[in-house]
Design a protein around this motif. Structure first.
Motif, PDB file in Angstrom:
ATOM      1  N   LEU A 421      15.215 -60.521  23.287  1.00  0.00           N
ATOM      2  CA  LEU A 421      16.352 -59.659  22.971  1.00  0.00           C
ATOM      3  C   LEU A 421      16.943 -59.034  24.227  1.00  0.00           C
ATOM      4  O   LEU A 421      18.163 -58.847  24.321  1.00  0.00           O
ATOM      5  CB  LEU A 421      15.917 -58.572  21.985  1.00  0.00           C
ATOM      6  N   HIS A 422      16.083 -58.687  25.180  1.00  0.00           N
ATOM      7  CA  HIS A 422      16.587 -58.139  26.444  1.00  0.00           C
ATOM      8  C   HIS A 422      17.412 -59.178  27.194  1.00  0.00           C
ATOM      9  O   HIS A 422      18.436 -58.840  27.814  1.00  0.00           O
ATOM     10  CB  HIS A 422      15.421 -57.663  27.304  1.00  0.00           C
ATOM     11  N   GLU A 423      16.997 -60.452  27.143  1.00  0.00           N
ATOM     12  CA  GLU A 423      17.774 -61.517  27.786  1.00  0.00           C
ATOM     13  C   GLU A 423      19.139 -61.673  27.123  1.00  0.00           C
ATOM     14  O   GLU A 423      20.149 -61.875  27.803  1.00  0.00           O
ATOM     15  CB  GLU A 423      17.006 -62.835  27.706  1.00  0.00           C
ATOM     16  N   LEU A 424      19.168 -61.558  25.792  1.00  0.00           N
ATOM     17  CA  LEU A 424      20.418 -61.752  25.053  1.00  0.00           C
ATOM     18  C   LEU A 424      21.315 -60.515  25.103  1.00  0.00           C
ATOM     19  O   LEU A 424      22.542 -60.639  25.209  1.00  0.00           O
ATOM     20  CB  LEU A 424      20.102 -62.096  23.593  1.00  0.00           C
ATOM     21  N   PHE A 425      20.721 -59.326  25.032  1.00  0.00           N
ATOM     22  CA  PHE A 425      21.486 -58.069  24.975  1.00  0.00           C
ATOM     23  C   PHE A 425      20.846 -57.049  25.918  1.00  0.00           C
ATOM     24  O   PHE A 425      20.193 -56.092  25.468  1.00  0.00           O
ATOM     25  CB  PHE A 425      21.530 -57.526  23.546  1.00  0.00           C
ATOM     26  N   PRO A 426      21.023 -57.221  27.226  1.00  0.00           N
ATOM     27  CA  PRO A 426      20.322 -56.357  28.192  1.00  0.00           C
ATOM     28  C   PRO A 426      20.717 -54.894  28.116  1.00  0.00           C
ATOM     29  O   PRO A 426      19.947 -54.025  28.544  1.00  0.00           O
ATOM     30  CB  PRO A 426      20.698 -56.972  29.545  1.00  0.00           C
ATOM     31  N   ASN A 427      21.876 -54.572  27.593  1.00  0.00           N
ATOM     32  CA  ASN A 427      22.300 -53.176  27.509  1.00  0.00           C
ATOM     33  C   ASN A 427      21.784 -52.478  26.253  1.00  0.00           C
ATOM     34  O   ASN A 427      21.888 -51.255  26.126  1.00  0.00           O
ATOM     35  CB  ASN A 427      23.827 -53.080  27.533  1.00  0.00           C
ATOM     36  N   GLU A 428      21.241 -53.257  25.326  1.00  0.00           N
ATOM     37  CA  GLU A 428      20.792 -52.690  24.059  1.00  0.00           C
ATOM     38  C   GLU A 428      19.269 -52.699  23.920  1.00  0.00           C
ATOM     39  O   GLU A 428      18.687 -51.787  23.317  1.00  0.00           O
ATOM     40  CB  GLU A 428      21.407 -53.470  22.902  1.00  0.00           C
ATOM     41  N   TYR A 429      18.643 -53.725  24.478  1.00  0.00           N
ATOM     42  CA  TYR A 429      17.191 -53.882  24.338  1.00  0.00           C
ATOM     43  C   TYR A 429      16.528 -53.916  25.704  1.00  0.00           C
ATOM     44  O   TYR A 429      17.129 -54.309  26.700  1.00  0.00           O
ATOM     45  CB  TYR A 429      16.854 -55.175  23.580  1.00  0.00           C
ATOM     46  N   THR A 430      15.266 -53.538  25.710  1.00  0.00           N
ATOM     47  CA  THR A 430      14.463 -53.550  26.942  1.00  0.00           C
ATOM     48  C   THR A 430      13.119 -54.187  26.627  1.00  0.00           C
ATOM     49  O   THR A 430      12.577 -53.990  25.526  1.00  0.00           O
ATOM     50  CB  THR A 430      14.245 -52.125  27.479  1.00  0.00           C
TER      51      THR A 430
END
Length: 600
Positions: A421-430
Motif C-alpha cells: 500500500l505504501h508503494e501504491l499510495f505513499p502519501n496515505e500509507y506507511t
C-alpha cells in the motif's frame, strides 16, 4: 567492581532517573531515549579524565537548557553512583568512605542496627556523587566529584580525586565506529588509553615540533604559492602598516602538541610493493575492514588485560562491524572486565546477553526508567531463548512499538500489505518499518494477551491483530494491549480468501498452477473455469498448508488496494491514523466493526 545503581537529576534529557544495573548489561531503546546520556553521567562520576576538560559541563548539559531557576539561583546537575564488589585493596583504600549495600533488596543500609551489615547478601559499597552548576561569580560552569560519606559539619564532602578514580577503574569508549581513531594519539583513542594505562608519557613533542618548524613547504617560486602569499602580505600591510602578517609560509601542522595528537597515526604495510621493492604503507584505517576490526578487537583486549578490575562502558559496538566480530568483541570484553555496559541496536549483540541483562530504556517528560526484559512468556529456559530471540524478540525489544500477530498468516500478511500500500499510495500509507513498528508472531491466540502485557510493561506501544475471539479472550486482549483489531471471521485464512477480490484470487491461483507451484498432494487443484466458491476452498487449503513459506505475503504483493481484504486495508489505515493524526484517512462503515480499540 560493579556499578549497581545510578541516580541522575537534571542532566541533558533526563530530569530524573533511578536506575539499577544487573551486572553486565546492554541498554536498548529508541533513538534519543537517553542511553548515551546514562553512560555520559557515569563518566562524569567515574571517568578519570572527564573533569580535566574545560568547561566540565555547559548550558546544553542541563535539562531543557535551564541552569537558573526563576529567582536566578543555580540549578544543580546531580549524579549519584553506587559501586560494589570492591577488592580488598579497594576496600582498604576507601575504608573511610564505605557503606553497605543489600543485594537482596537493592538498597543501601541506612543507619542502625549495625549487625545488619553481617546479613547474607550485604556487601561493602562505595557511593560517589557529582555536582555541577553555574557559578555566577566566575560566569562559568563548574563541577566536582566527591565521596557521599561522611558528610562534614559544613555540609561538604571529601573530594573523589583523579587518583581515586584510577584506583576504581572506569573506561568509557564513546565510539568504536570504523576504528579511524583507534591507533592515533588523539586523546581518548584506544592507543592513548593503553599508553595511559601503562603510564607511558612520550616525551617527543618538542623534538617533533622543532623538526617540523624547519621543513620548507611550497617555497619554490616555480610553484607560485610563495608569490601569492607575498602578495597577501603586501595587501595586508597596505591596510595595516605595521609589522604583522609577516613572512607568510606554509607549514605541515599547526605546530601544537594537541594538533599533532590529532594528525599522527600509525601506518601499516598494505601488501603492495613500490618500484624499489619496499612494501607500501598506508594509514591503518585505510586497511580492509576485517583488518581494522581485528586491530580494534586486539586493542580492546589489551585494555581489558591492563585494567583487570575495570568497568567498561561502550556505545554501539556493532557500527561497521560484521555480526561475528560483534559477538567476539562483546564476549572478549565481558570475559576480561569486572563489568561491561553497552548501548546497542543490534540483535547480534542482544543475543549474547541473558534477558535479565537487557535493560529497556524509556523516557517520558524527562523521567527515565530502565526495565530488565526478563524471559518472554512461555520462554523459560536459556536454550529456548537463544532459539527464539533473534526470530521473535530482538526487533521488538529494540522498537518503540510492537504489533502482535496471532498467527503466521497475519504475521506475513500485514507487513506485506503495508509495504504494498505504501508503494501504491505513499502519501496515505506507511510501511510498518516506517512507523517504527516491529511485528511478532504470537503463534496462538492464547499468547496475544501475555505478550501484550509483557511488552507494555517494557514501555512499548502495543498493537494486536487476531481473528474472531470468545468474549473472555477478547477482554483479556483488550486489557493487555493499547490497540486491538479483531477480524469478523474465525481463521485468518478465511479473512484473507473471503475478503479478497475474485480477480486477484484467480490470478494467484493461475500463477501457482502455471508455475508448477501447486502441491501435488492437495486434491482441489484450481482450474480456470472453477466456481469461485470452489476456488476459495482450494486456496484456503493451500494457504493453511503453506504457512511459514510466506504465501500470504506473496499473494498480497500482487494485489491492488481494491483487491485486498478490506479488514487488512482498514486496520493499516487506522494504525497510520493513530500514529500520524495529521494524515487523516477514512474507514469504511463495514470495517469499523472489525476494529476494537480499548478506551474508545
Amino acid at each position: 567492581m560493579k556499578l549497581v545503581y545510578i541516580q541522575i537529576n537534571n542532566f541533558r534529557g533526563i530530569k530524573e532517573s533511578h536506575l539499577l544495573l544487573p551486572g553486565n548489561a546492554v541498554l536498548v531503546g529508541d533513538n534519543n531515549t537517553g542511553k548515551s546520556t546514562i553512560l555520559e553521567a557515569i563518566d562524569l562520576v567515574l571517568g578519570p579524565e572527564r573533569l580535566s576538560r574545560h568547561p566540565v559541563i555547559d548550558e546544553h548539559d542541563f535539562y531543557a537548557g535551564r541552569y537558573l531557576d526563576n529567582e536566578k539561583n543555580p540549578i544543580d546537575i546531580l549524579i549519584e553512583a553506587v559501586i560494589i564488589d570492591l577488592t580488598i585493596e579497594q576496600q582498604r583504600h576507601f575504608r573511610n568512605h564505605l557503606e553497605w549495600w543489600d543485594t537482596d533488596n537493592n538498597v543501601l543500609i541506612d543507619g542502625p542496627p549495625p549487625e545488619a551489615t553481617d546479613n547474607a547478601g550485604v556487601v561493602a559499597a562505595l557511593r560517589i556523587g557529582f555536582k555541577g552548576n553555574y557559578d555566577a561569580d566566575e560566569d562559568d560552569f563548574v563541577g566536582a566529584t566527591f565521596f557521599m560519606l561522611p558528610k562534614k559539619e559544613d555540609g561538604t564532602y571529601d573530594s573523589f580525586r583523579t587518583s581515586d578514580k584510577r584506583f576504581c577503574g572506569f573506561l568509557y569508549l564513546r565510539t568504536l565506529r570504523t576504528g579511524t581513531r583507534a591507533l592515533s594519539l588523539e586523546r581518548g583513542s584506544l592507543l592513548d588509553v593503553i599508553l595511559r594505562l601503562k603510564e607511558i608519557r612520550p616525551q617527543m613533542w618538542e623534538n617533533v615540533l622543532e623538526q617540523l618548524r624547519n621543513i620548507s613547504v611550497a617555497n619554490d617560486p616555480d610553484l607560485g604559492i610563495s608569490d601569492v602569499l607575498e602578495s597577501v602580505q603586501t595587501v595586508v600591510r597596505s591596510l595595516v602598516p605595521i609589522e604583522c602578517a609577516d613572512a607568510p609560509a606554509m607549514r605541515v601542522s599547526q605546530l601544537t602538541r594537541e594538533h599533532l595528537r590529532q594528525i599522527l597515526t600509525v601506518f601499516l604495510g598494505t601488501g603492495s610493493c613500490c618500484d624499489g621493492g619496499t612494501e607500501y604503507a598506508a594509514p591503518f584505517h585505510h586497511q580492509g575492514t576485517g583488518t581494522v576490526n581485528t586491530l580494534v578487537l586486539s586493542l580492546l583486549s589489551m585494555i581489558a588485560e591492563l585494567k583487570q578490575n575495570v568497568i567498561f562502558a561502550m556505545e554501539e559496538p556493532e557500527i561497521a562491524i560484521p555480526p561475528h566480530t560483534q559477538k567476539r568483541i562483546i564476549n572478549s570484553i565481558i570475559s576480561k572486565s569486572a563489568q561491561a555496559i553497552f548501548t546497542s541496536h543490534s540483535p547480534y549483540v542482544l543475543e549474547e546477553f541473558n534477558p535479565s541483562q537487557i535493560v529497556v530504556i524509556n523516557r517520558n517528560n524527562g523521567i527515565l526508567t530502565g526495565i530488565p526484559a526478563q524471559y518472554p512468556p512461555k520462554i523459560k529456559k536459556y536454550n529456548m531463548y537463544r532459539e527464539e530471540v533473534k526470530r521473535r524478540f530482538c526487533e521488538s525489544l529494540l522498537a518503540r512499538r510492537v504489533l502482535i500477530a496471532e498467527g503466521r498468516t497475519e504475521y506475513d500478511a500485514f507487513p506485506a500489505a503495508a509495504k504494498r500500500l505504501h508503494e501504491l499510495f505513499p502519501n496515505e500509507y506507511t510501511s510498518l518499518e516506517g512507523l517504527g513498528i516491529a511485528i511478532i508472531n504470537a503463534e496462538t491466540d492464547s499468547q496475544v494477551a501475555p505478550l501484550g502485557s509483557y511488552f507494555r510493561q517494557l514501555g512499548k506501544t502495543v498493537f494486536a491483530v487476531f481473528d474472531k475471539q470468545t468474549d473472555e479472550s477478547r477482554r483479556n486482549i483488550l486489557s493487555s494491549t493499547d490497540y486491538a483489531f479483531e477480524a469478523s471471521e474465525k481463521g485468518f485464512e478465511n479473512v484473507l480468501v473471503n475478503g479478497s477480490n475474485e480477480t486477484a484470487l484467480r490470478r494467484y491461483a493461475s500463477f501457482l498452477v502455471d508455475g508448477h507451484e501447486w502441491p501435488t498432494h492437495l486434491n482441489s487443484k484450481p482450474t480456470q473455469d472453477m466456481a469461485i466458491e470452489n476456488l476459495k476452498t482450494s486456496l484456503m487449503e493451500y494457504f493453511k498448508w503453506a504457512k511459514g513459506s510466506g504465501a500470504a505475503a506473496d499473494f498480497l504483493n500482487q494485489c491492488s488496494k481494491d483487491e485486498m481484504p478490506g479488514h487488512i486495508v482498514n486496520v493499516l489505515k487506522e494504525i497510520c491514523r493513530i500514529l500520524n493524526p495529521t494524515n487523516q484517512v477514512e474507514l469504511s462503515d463495514d470495517t469499523l466493526d472489525d476494529v476494537a480499540i480499548p478506551g474508545s
